[in-house]
Structures are given as C-alpha cells and as structure tokens.
Design a protein around this motif. Structure first.
Motif, PDB file in Angstrom:
ATOM      1  N   CYS A 236       9.107  -0.596  -6.626  1.00  0.00           N
ATOM      2  CA  CYS A 236       8.589  -1.364  -5.489  1.00  0.00           C
ATOM      3  C   CYS A 236       7.168  -1.834  -5.774  1.00  0.00           C
ATOM      4  O   CYS A 236       6.307  -1.033  -6.147  1.00  0.00           O
ATOM      5  CB  CYS A 236       8.622  -0.509  -4.221  1.00  0.00           C
ATOM      6  SG  CYS A 236       8.060  -1.377  -2.745  1.00  0.00           S
TER       7      CYS A 236
ATOM      8  N   VAL B 220       3.841  -4.076  -4.252  1.00  0.00           N
ATOM      9  CA  VAL B 220       3.194  -4.751  -3.122  1.00  0.00           C
ATOM     10  C   VAL B 220       2.221  -5.778  -3.682  1.00  0.00           C
ATOM     11  O   VAL B 220       1.340  -5.444  -4.481  1.00  0.00           O
ATOM     12  CB  VAL B 220       2.445  -3.745  -2.222  1.00  0.00           C
ATOM     13  CG1 VAL B 220       1.741  -4.487  -1.083  1.00  0.00           C
ATOM     14  CG2 VAL B 220       3.414  -2.698  -1.667  1.00  0.00           C
TER      15      VAL B 220
ATOM     16  N   ILE C 241       7.022  -6.815  -1.999  1.00  0.00           N
ATOM     17  CA  ILE C 241       6.500  -7.041  -0.643  1.00  0.00           C
ATOM     18  C   ILE C 241       5.253  -7.916  -0.763  1.00  0.00           C
ATOM     19  O   ILE C 241       4.338  -7.584  -1.512  1.00  0.00           O
ATOM     20  CB  ILE C 241       6.139  -5.704   0.042  1.00  0.00           C
ATOM     21  CG1 ILE C 241       7.349  -4.745   0.030  1.00  0.00           C
ATOM     22  CG2 ILE C 241       5.654  -5.949   1.475  1.00  0.00           C
ATOM     23  CD1 ILE C 241       7.043  -3.354   0.592  1.00  0.00           C
TER      24      ILE C 241
ATOM     25  N   SER D 136       2.740  -0.243   3.811  1.00  0.00           N
ATOM     26  CA  SER D 136       3.583  -0.773   2.732  1.00  0.00           C
ATOM     27  C   SER D 136       3.218  -0.145   1.398  1.00  0.00           C
ATOM     28  O   SER D 136       4.100   0.148   0.575  1.00  0.00           O
ATOM     29  CB  SER D 136       3.427  -2.300   2.626  1.00  0.00           C
ATOM     30  OG  SER D 136       4.004  -2.944   3.725  1.00  0.00           O
TER      31      SER D 136
ATOM     32  N   PHE E   6       8.537   1.768   8.703  1.00  0.00           N
ATOM     33  CA  PHE E   6       9.030   1.959   7.336  1.00  0.00           C
ATOM     34  C   PHE E   6       9.738   3.301   7.179  1.00  0.00           C
ATOM     35  O   PHE E   6       9.273   4.313   7.712  1.00  0.00           O
ATOM     36  CB  PHE E   6       7.857   1.903   6.347  1.00  0.00           C
ATOM     37  CG  PHE E   6       7.233   0.543   6.221  1.00  0.00           C
ATOM     38  CD1 PHE E   6       7.551  -0.293   5.159  1.00  0.00           C
ATOM     39  CD2 PHE E   6       6.331   0.088   7.174  1.00  0.00           C
ATOM     40  CE1 PHE E   6       6.979  -1.547   5.043  1.00  0.00           C
ATOM     41  CE2 PHE E   6       5.753  -1.173   7.064  1.00  0.00           C
ATOM     42  CZ  PHE E   6       6.079  -1.993   6.006  1.00  0.00           C
TER      43      PHE E   6
ATOM     44  N   ARG F 170      -0.059  -3.405   5.905  1.00  0.00           N
ATOM     45  CA  ARG F 170      -0.207  -3.452   4.441  1.00  0.00           C
ATOM     46  C   ARG F 170      -0.452  -2.048   3.877  1.00  0.00           C
ATOM     47  O   ARG F 170       0.132  -1.664   2.850  1.00  0.00           O
ATOM     48  CB  ARG F 170      -1.340  -4.409   4.036  1.00  0.00           C
ATOM     49  CG  ARG F 170      -1.354  -4.704   2.535  1.00  0.00           C
ATOM     50  CD  ARG F 170      -2.468  -5.668   2.164  1.00  0.00           C
ATOM     51  NE  ARG F 170      -3.767  -5.118   2.516  1.00  0.00           N
ATOM     52  CZ  ARG F 170      -4.897  -5.820   2.561  1.00  0.00           C
ATOM     53  NH1 ARG F 170      -4.889  -7.113   2.263  1.00  0.00           N
ATOM     54  NH2 ARG F 170      -6.041  -5.245   2.892  1.00  0.00           N
TER      55      ARG F 170
ATOM     56  N   GLU G 246       5.629  -9.876   4.432  1.00  0.00           N
ATOM     57  CA  GLU G 246       4.929  -9.218   5.542  1.00  0.00           C
ATOM     58  C   GLU G 246       5.912  -8.535   6.495  1.00  0.00           C
ATOM     59  O   GLU G 246       6.043  -8.922   7.667  1.00  0.00           O
ATOM     60  CB  GLU G 246       4.021 -10.210   6.278  1.00  0.00           C
ATOM     61  CG  GLU G 246       2.951 -10.790   5.354  1.00  0.00           C
ATOM     62  CD  GLU G 246       1.733 -11.372   6.086  1.00  0.00           C
ATOM     63  OE1 GLU G 246       1.748 -11.418   7.333  1.00  0.00           O
ATOM     64  OE2 GLU G 246       0.773 -11.738   5.407  1.00  0.00           O
TER      65      GLU G 246
ATOM     66  N   TRP H 171      15.187  -2.875   5.591  1.00  0.00           N
ATOM     67  CA  TRP H 171      15.279  -1.633   4.797  1.00  0.00           C
ATOM     68  C   TRP H 171      16.610  -0.941   5.059  1.00  0.00           C
ATOM     69  O   TRP H 171      17.224  -0.384   4.158  1.00  0.00           O
ATOM     70  CB  TRP H 171      14.110  -0.693   5.122  1.00  0.00           C
ATOM     71  CG  TRP H 171      12.756  -1.344   5.019  1.00  0.00           C
ATOM     72  CD1 TRP H 171      11.793  -1.389   5.983  1.00  0.00           C
ATOM     73  CD2 TRP H 171      12.225  -2.053   3.891  1.00  0.00           C
ATOM     74  NE1 TRP H 171      10.700  -2.081   5.543  1.00  0.00           N
ATOM     75  CE2 TRP H 171      10.929  -2.502   4.257  1.00  0.00           C
ATOM     76  CE3 TRP H 171      12.694  -2.366   2.617  1.00  0.00           C
ATOM     77  CZ2 TRP H 171      10.117  -3.244   3.401  1.00  0.00           C
ATOM     78  CZ3 TRP H 171      11.889  -3.100   1.758  1.00  0.00           C
ATOM     79  CH2 TRP H 171      10.624  -3.534   2.144  1.00  0.00           C
TER      80      TRP H 171
END
Lengths: 347, 347
Positions: free
Chosen positions: B308, B310, B268, B294, B230, B291, B225, B209
C-alpha cells in the motif's frame, strides 16, 4: 452509396459487432435554477448553516456521444415516467439500445435524465421517495402482459433475468414532475446540441410537444407512445377521450404556438395489444384512448399544413411490441423504420 | 518523465482529440433486493393496489464501455458523497474525465451509480430529498477554497460556468447510505466485469475497503482521498484521530478479512491544501486527519505483507489539487501517475 457500402464492408470485416468509433463523448448539466438563503456563509465556524448558501437544482443531466463518421443531426432522447436515459441505451437482455443503433448510423446522441430524475436529482422542492411495491402495476400499464404472463407473441424479453433488469431500470422522481421545468432544461440542451431530432417516450411526450414549440432547434419529433395529453389549436380542442383507466386529455394553445408544431415532421409509434374498441383491462383501454387522440392530433397538425404520421405497428406487420418498443426483441426493426422515415424527410 | 512526455507527443500526433473506438458498451443493474407485499395482484380491478406486488430496489446501476484496443483489466469506478458516476466521466469545464483517459489507454471502464443514488434510485426504505442550500458547504469540504475564492494555485476550473456545472453534478441519496448494501452490489458488478481494478473516491472509499475484502476479483485499489473510516487488524486498531471537523475513525476486522487487503496493491492519493499540523478551518483539518490515518492504514497493510502506497501529490511536485483530483485541470497528469503505478504492478 458505393463508397458507404465499401466502408461498411471494411468496417464489418475489421470490427466486432456493434463497434462504434466515438470522436467525443461527455456529460453536462443544462438549465435549472439557483436557490439561495439570506445571510453570510462562514466556512470556518458554520459550514453546514444554510445561511448565505445556494442550491443548484432542476437542471437536466446529459450524456452525449458524437460518432467519428457521420454528420447527421444530433438526436436528443427524453425518457418516460419512472425511467432514466438507461432505457434508450440498452435492453433488458443486454442488446444495443436505440442510442447505439443510431450512433452506428452516424447520428450524435444526447441522452437525458430529466430534471428531478436519475443523475439530475437535485430539486428545488423537497420530495419523498416511496418504497411501495408497484412492479406489477407498471408491467400491466406498459402492456407487457397480464402478470405473470406476457401477451401472446410478445417481443418483450421476459426471461427472469431480463425481467429483473427491466424492473430495476425504473428510478423515482426526486421532486414533482413539472412540464415547465423540463421544457426549460431541454431548450438549453438544444442550444448546446444545435438543430436536432427529439425522441420522446410515454410521459416524456407531454413536455415533448412543448419542447418542439419552445425550441426552434427541434427539426423532427419521434414520439414513442406519447403520454395522454396533447396540444390543439385554441377553438379546435376535441373532447377528452374517456377510458377505463383515466381520460386522455387535450388542451388548447394559441395559433402562434401551434404553428411551431407544423414546422417539423413528426412521427408517432404505437405497439401491439391496443384494442380498437373499449375493453375492460384499464391499461389496454387507456392506450386505445391515447392512440385515438394521437390520430386527432395528427389530423390537426396536418390540417394546418404540418407533417404528422401515426404508425400503428401491427398495421404495417410489426407485431408483439409492448410500451417499450425501443427495448423489445425487434427494437432494431422499428429503429430501421424510424431511420428510413428520417431519411425520407432529408434528415 | 521524458518517457511520459514522448508518449504524450506520439499520441497527440496519431489520434484526433479524444477519439475512442468502443467494441461494446451498455448498461445493467447489479445486486439488490426484492420487496413483496402479501396478497394477490389484480391487473384488471386494482393495478395500483400494492397487494401481491414486488419492488426491486437497492441495486447498483452500471454503464460500461469496452475499448476495441487493449486487453487490460477492467476498471470499476465508485463515486463519493452526493455524487454519481458523472464525476469520473467528465470535468466541470468539459474535458475528458478519467474514464475517457483510461479507455484511451486500453482499459474497459465500469461506471457505477451506487445503490440509492442517481439512476439506481429505487430504494427498499422510504427517504426524503432535501432542497437545503448547501453548495458552499461542499465547496468548503472539498477544499476548493474559502468561498468565493479558490485556494492559491488551485487546479480547480473555477470560472462561473464550471462552478455551475460542478454544483449541478451533485445528486442526492434516495435512501440511506448503507455500506453493506453497496458492498453486496459491487460484488455482483465484479462477478460481471471479472478481475478488475477498483477506483474509489471520498465516502466511496469506506465501502471500497470492504469490497476489496469481499470480492476476490479486486486486483488493485486506487483510492482518491478515501473517507475517514479505515479497517485495521483486530488488536492493532489505532485511536481515532481528532480533528476540528469530526474524528477520523478506525475499526477492527478479523485476520482472515484483513488478509484480503494484502492480496492486491493499493494506492491512495491526496491533493493539496492539507496541513501537516492542526489548523482552525474544519474542512482542511479533517483531511489532515484522514491523510494521517491513511498512512497508519498503509503501515498496517505493509506490516502484514501487503503493498500500500500513500501519495501526497504536493510532495512529488504536483500541486493545486482539491478533493476532486480526477476533475482538476491537471487530471491527466495524475491519471498518468496512476497508469504508471498500475504498469509497475503488471496491471
């Protein structure tokens, strides 16, 4: 031959420089040991507890590329002290390394990080990594020059960025250098590659002779300035050669083992800046001793019916090479010499 | 899906298995520091004395391949904890890794050993290498199964030799894991590759990131993963998510930095065996937390105008994946998903 030439012309018209068609490439680990700790592993209540767990270590790490054209014997490359396979794959100024050059000639290449080096980092013995300032020591030992000036006529690409790349090419041991561990892993690599040609550089030359003894799949050895320890038949071991750096050593192996060294042709290359008589600069004096011992080694191999050639590059008109001959600006010229030698041996 | 199948049939008829034409390949180091010791270097009387010498360290090591066909953006691959680039390049059972799969699709690939790992071993800080037995810890943490049995329906190739290869794929840190050091090196890699797509795995997601923030040349991020830390806009940082392993963490970055994360599309991926509710097994519970974080991260990116996504693979019918999705038996299926996503973003 006409067909090959025609193909080469077609390829050279069709492709940008250095294009290589790869039928298959990949990576694997070879050899190694498995440590284990007594007890029972509990993934729910104690996953970090070493009890009941294993540790895979002391393997070699191999990157291989098989070209689409060509059915020649595979080549297996072993680096020297403080190096990884990287040195065979590129040059400090970003030209093709010997692996690309030989791929283009139709050889498969197996590029190795020896056990406890580079991507083969897991070790059976704990070790310490140093951050000591030693770049200029190696610059000296590799006969690039007397820092900060390379020797007159040097083929080393010594612009600042190439030098930066060269220093960063080094990577430390993650465990002790152990010849037996390296030889065991290379026997496994040759089982996977099949009959092949072993390339060694510098310190890698020391396990290199033992790999040629241990594996019947080694069909030729190309040793670039091999390290200062050579096997001789028991009873014919010469005196160590003293130098201003360290003695160059010889050791005895039994007749059965030495016979394995006469089973395949061997060529040993030495570069420039190696004096004929003792000199004060330790690093240059050392390579004088190594070259002298290589000549004795070749004489012993040939006296027993083998086929070993020592090439002093300046003597055949190829000058300016430091210790990393395969990375110098004329690395293609020396590769061509090795290719012609292999061809002359039917390989 | 029909289109994908048709394409796969055409490819399998037209090409020999895995053949790739490489216009250029090579290696280089990127970034890093130069340590130096005061004094004067003397190559004749004290070449080992650190005085007056330098130590090049903390660079990344990069192997790149540029395919002959295709002018798509280059891909830059960053591995996870205890891994090298090897994991992107092959599978434990020797099938093509994601780098080969994407090369075949016309992408250039830049495969990285991060600073202080693999062939980028030289470190500015001394370090110790351990030989602790920890294989089963990582087998557990990577959600392969409860040792010695993989989870029901697993796509991990867990025959004994594949497992041996998987364990030997790990390679230790030669110095502390340092996000800033890694980010600095990757900024240099992207300067060399030009505009490109960043792939990260696991712990690599954490510097990932920050690389996307630091380099304007990152044009998409594919995070497999990513590790449990974050970035969020300051003032919008959520609470850490507690798990039975360790808390999954969030941290704040200023608006200017977060704006860099909405500049490129992000995807992701998460594999299987991640529960929706807390469970006792720490390793599975941890990935539940990652998760969940995320999803919060994606919501924050999208709330600020970013893009973004997931992907929970089981939710789209792709089951059995452990943590190394790009090495599992269905690694081609997930690669195809990523390729379709990139295509949908015009990349």
């Amino acid at each position: 031959m006409k067909k090959v030439l025609a193909l080469m012309i077609v390829l050279s018209l069709a492709l940008p420089a250095h294009a290589i068609s790869i039928a298959k490439q990949g990576m694997f680990s070879a050899g190694g040991v498995v440590l284990s700790t007594d007890g029972k592993f509990d993934p729910v209540h104690g996953q970090f507890d070493p009890a009941g767990q294993t540790h895979h270590a002391d393997h070699a790490n191999v990157f291989y590329q098989i070209p689409e054209e060509g059915s020649k014997l595979p080549m297996v490359f072993l680096h020297g002290y403080g190096q990884s396979r990287m040195g065979w794959m590129t040059t400090p100024d970003g030209r093709p390394g010997w692996s690309d050059i030989f791929l283009s000639k139709g050889y498969s290449v197996y590029l190795v990080d020896q056990p406890r080096r580079g991507e083969a980092g897991q070790t059976s013995k704990p070790a310490e990594i140093s951050a000591l300032t030693q770049d200029q020591n190696w610059y000296t030992q590799f006969r690039i020059g007397l820092w900060p000036k390379s020797y007159e006529g040097s083929q080393f690409p010594d612009d600042p960025e190439s030098l930066n790349q060269f220093f960063r090419q080094m990577t430390p041991n993650t465990g002790d250098f152990d010849v037996d561990v390296i030889v065991a892993a290379f026997v496994k690599i040759f089982e996977r590659s099949g009959d092949g040609i072993l390339f060694t550089h510098s310190q890698g030359g020391i396990p290199g002779w033992e790999i040629a003894i241990a594996s019947e799949k080694v069909k030729a050895v190309v040793a670039v300035e091999p390290g200062g320890l050579f096997p001789f038949p028991e009873g014919e071991v010469p005196e160590n050669i003293p130098t201003n750096y360290a003695p160059v050593r010889a050791y005895g192996v039994n007749a059965e083992k030495f016979a394995k060294l006469i089973d395949q042709p061997i060529i040993i290359y030495f570069g420039d800046y190696i004096p004929d008589e003792p000199v004060e600069i330790p690093s240059r004096d050392y390579w004088r001793g190594v070259r002298a011992m290589s000549v004795k080694f070749a004489e012993a191999v040939n006296a027993h019916g083998g086929d070993c050639t020592v090439i002093d590059l300046p003597e055949i008109g190829i000058t300016g090479n430091e210790h990393f001959i395969f990375q110098d600006k004329n690395n293609d010229v020396v590769a061509e010499h090795a290719a012609e030698w292999l061809k002359s041996k039917g390989l």
